[in-house]
Design a protein around this motif. Structure first.
Motif, PDB file in Angstrom:
ATOM      1  N   VAL A   1       1.190  -1.784  -0.139  1.00 17.79           N
ATOM      2  CA  VAL A   1      -0.273   0.202   0.207  1.00 17.79           C
ATOM      3  C   VAL A   1       0.541   1.300  -0.516  1.00 17.79           C
ATOM      4  O   VAL A   1       1.595   1.471   0.505  1.00 17.79           O
ATOM      5  CB  VAL A   1      -1.211   0.046   1.109  1.00 17.79           C
ATOM      6  CG1 VAL A   1      -1.375   1.751   1.549  1.00 17.79           C
ATOM      7  CG2 VAL A   1      -1.956  -1.209   1.519  1.00 17.79           C
ATOM      8  N   VAL A   2       1.070   2.006  -1.135  1.00 10.68           N
ATOM      9  CA  VAL A   2       1.986   3.630  -1.260  1.00 10.68           C
ATOM     10  C   VAL A   2       0.826   4.754  -0.892  1.00 10.68           C
ATOM     11  O   VAL A   2      -0.313   4.410  -1.208  1.00 10.68           O
ATOM     12  CB  VAL A   2       2.285   3.129  -2.534  1.00 10.68           C
ATOM     13  CG1 VAL A   2       3.092   2.142  -2.490  1.00 10.68           C
ATOM     14  CG2 VAL A   2       1.182   3.444  -3.952  1.00 10.68           C
ATOM     15  N   ASP A   3       0.707   5.940  -0.495  1.00 14.20           N
ATOM     16  CA  ASP A   3       0.127   6.838  -0.497  1.00 14.20           C
ATOM     17  C   ASP A   3       0.649   8.005  -1.874  1.00 14.20           C
ATOM     18  O   ASP A   3       0.901   7.079  -3.257  1.00 14.20           O
ATOM     19  CB  ASP A   3       1.121   8.119   0.444  1.00 14.20           C
ATOM     20  CG  ASP A   3       3.114   8.421   0.476  1.00 14.20           C
ATOM     21  OD1 ASP A   3       2.784   8.078  -1.064  1.00 14.20           O
ATOM     22  OD2 ASP A   3       3.208   8.709   1.295  1.00 14.20           O
ATOM     23  N   ALA A   4       0.249   9.104  -2.688  1.00 15.69           N
ATOM     24  CA  ALA A   4      -0.041   9.540  -2.747  1.00 15.69           C
ATOM     25  C   ALA A   4       1.326   9.728  -3.492  1.00 15.69           C
ATOM     26  O   ALA A   4       1.462   9.860  -5.204  1.00 15.69           O
ATOM     27  CB  ALA A   4      -0.683  10.499  -3.396  1.00 15.69           C
ATOM     28  N   GLU A   5       2.631   9.507  -2.618  1.00 18.94           N
ATOM     29  CA  GLU A   5       4.036   9.789  -3.913  1.00 18.94           C
ATOM     30  C   GLU A   5       4.232   8.179  -3.454  1.00 18.94           C
ATOM     31  O   GLU A   5       6.058   8.588  -3.993  1.00 18.94           O
ATOM     32  CB  GLU A   5       4.943  10.832  -2.543  1.00 18.94           C
ATOM     33  CG  GLU A   5       3.460  12.249  -2.113  1.00 18.94           C
ATOM     34  CD  GLU A   5       4.766  13.350  -1.050  1.00 18.94           C
ATOM     35  OE1 GLU A   5       5.563  12.608  -0.686  1.00 18.94           O
ATOM     36  OE2 GLU A   5       4.451  13.798  -1.152  1.00 18.94           O
ATOM     37  N   GLU A   6       3.500   7.634  -3.824  1.00 16.71           N
ATOM     38  CA  GLU A   6       4.586   6.039  -4.089  1.00 16.71           C
ATOM     39  C   GLU A   6       5.120   5.506  -2.889  1.00 16.71           C
ATOM     40  O   GLU A   6       5.998   4.688  -2.970  1.00 16.71           O
ATOM     41  CB  GLU A   6       4.993   6.060  -5.488  1.00 16.71           C
ATOM     42  CG  GLU A   6       4.169   6.377  -6.812  1.00 16.71           C
ATOM     43  CD  GLU A   6       2.919   5.232  -6.775  1.00 16.71           C
ATOM     44  OE1 GLU A   6       2.812   4.390  -6.056  1.00 16.71           O
ATOM     45  OE2 GLU A   6       1.806   5.746  -7.355  1.00 16.71           O
ATOM     46  N   LYS A   7       5.155   6.108  -1.752  1.00 21.12           N
ATOM     47  CA  LYS A   7       6.271   6.064  -0.446  1.00 21.12           C
ATOM     48  C   LYS A   7       5.135   4.799   0.536  1.00 21.12           C
ATOM     49  O   LYS A   7       4.033   4.824   0.014  1.00 21.12           O
ATOM     50  CB  LYS A   7       6.393   6.772  -0.054  1.00 21.12           C
ATOM     51  CG  LYS A   7       6.865   7.774  -0.518  1.00 21.12           C
ATOM     52  CD  LYS A   7       7.576   9.246   0.883  1.00 21.12           C
ATOM     53  CE  LYS A   7       8.513   9.879  -0.028  1.00 21.12           C
ATOM     54  NZ  LYS A   7       8.644  11.214   0.919  1.00 21.12           N
ATOM     55  N   VAL A   8       5.811   3.612   0.379  1.00 26.09           N
ATOM     56  CA  VAL A   8       5.146   2.883   0.971  1.00 26.09           C
ATOM     57  C   VAL A   8       4.604   3.025   2.479  1.00 26.09           C
ATOM     58  O   VAL A   8       4.923   3.713   3.418  1.00 26.09           O
ATOM     59  CB  VAL A   8       6.498   1.583   1.811  1.00 26.09           C
ATOM     60  CG1 VAL A   8       5.294   0.612   2.437  1.00 26.09           C
ATOM     61  CG2 VAL A   8       6.798   1.143   0.072  1.00 26.09           C
ATOM     62  N   VAL A   9       3.212   2.751   2.736  1.00 21.33           N
ATOM     63  CA  VAL A   9       2.233   3.354   4.260  1.00 21.33           C
ATOM     64  C   VAL A   9       2.058   1.593   4.257  1.00 21.33           C
ATOM     65  O   VAL A   9       1.530   1.578   6.035  1.00 21.33           O
ATOM     66  CB  VAL A   9       1.254   4.345   3.380  1.00 21.33           C
ATOM     67  CG1 VAL A   9       2.077   5.406   3.518  1.00 21.33           C
ATOM     68  CG2 VAL A   9       0.497   3.658   2.388  1.00 21.33           C
ATOM     69  N   GLY A  10       2.147   0.137   3.801  1.00 16.30           N
ATOM     70  CA  GLY A  10       1.701  -0.792   4.277  1.00 16.30           C
ATOM     71  C   GLY A  10       1.437  -1.034   3.164  1.00 16.30           C
ATOM     72  O   GLY A  10       1.816  -1.382   2.720  1.00 16.30           O
ATOM     73  N   ILE A  11       1.335  -3.173   4.142  1.00 10.89           N
ATOM     74  CA  ILE A  11       1.145  -4.006   2.990  1.00 10.89           C
ATOM     75  C   ILE A  11       0.252  -4.886   3.353  1.00 10.89           C
ATOM     76  O   ILE A  11      -0.270  -5.229   4.855  1.00 10.89           O
ATOM     77  CB  ILE A  11       2.375  -5.076   3.152  1.00 10.89           C
ATOM     78  CG1 ILE A  11       2.475  -6.036   1.782  1.00 10.89           C
ATOM     79  CG2 ILE A  11       2.297  -5.424   3.916  1.00 10.89           C
ATOM     80  CD1 ILE A  11       3.607  -6.435   1.731  1.00 10.89           C
TER      81      ILE A  11
END
Length: 192
Positions: free
Chosen positions: A37-47
């Motif tokens: 799971v990524v945010d709007a900037e494609e940074k990982v926030v979860g799985i």
């Protein structure tokens, strides 16, 4: 050997507001057991793993269409970088008892994923010296990941509608020990 040598570069990602039904379809279509799971900037926030999907739906009593990734994703995600040493990453995966780990760039953006299958394939292709070290690391990892969980085991609360259905039967009530510690001699009536 570095992570960039073994990682899967073509990975599927989703946003926190993605329906779990969609994630299940993505996992099926891509033959994978997790979606990062990524945010709007494609940074990982979860799985979200396939197990997270099942348990999330089961314990919430809702369908996959009613739930979002944020409802069941793991948010304390162990990540690594493409330049990290494979043996160090395998050891970290074992300590955290995870079977897959997102690979991020310096800004925390998703660039790949390393799963158990990737590590086994790397072992098969490795040179003799690397193969032995990776084989030993993988055995340690498998022992750690299949051990009892490090976290305290918590039994989730049963949904209210399921608790109603769990009322003890007449036979179960009759089997309760009497106050003096002996079994009750009452017999349950059999419905005919």
């Amino acid at each position: 050997m570095k992570i960039e040598d073994v990682m899967t570069r073509r990975v599927v990602a989703a946003r926190a507001d993605t329906e779990l039904a969609h994630l299940a379809r993505v996992m099926w279509d891509n033959d994978c057991g997790a979606v990062t799971v990524v945010d709007a900037e494609e940074k990982v926030v979860g799985i979200v793993t396939d197990r997270d999907l099942c348990m999330g739906a089961h314990f919430s009593g809702k369908s996959l269409r009613e739930l979002r990734a944020s409802a069941c994703m793991g948010s304390e995600v162990l990540t690594c970088r493409p330049g990290d040493d494979v043996l160090a990453v395998v050891a970290a995966m074992g300590r955290r008892q995870v079977r897959r780990i997102p690979v991020t760039d310096g800004a925390g953006r998703l660039v790949g994923l390393v799963a158990v299958g990737d590590l086994c394939a790397a072992h098969k292709k490795a040179k003799a010296k690397e193969q032995k070290a990776l084989g030993t690391a993988l055995l340690g990892f498998l022992g750690a990941v299949t051990a009892r969980p490090l976290r305290e085991e918590v039994v989730p609360a049963t949904p209210a509608r399921a608790r109603k259905a769990e009322k003890p039967s007449a036979a179960e009530k009759a089997e309760k020990p009497a106050k003096n510690g002996t079994r009750s001699k009452k017999r349950a009536k059999v419905a005919r």
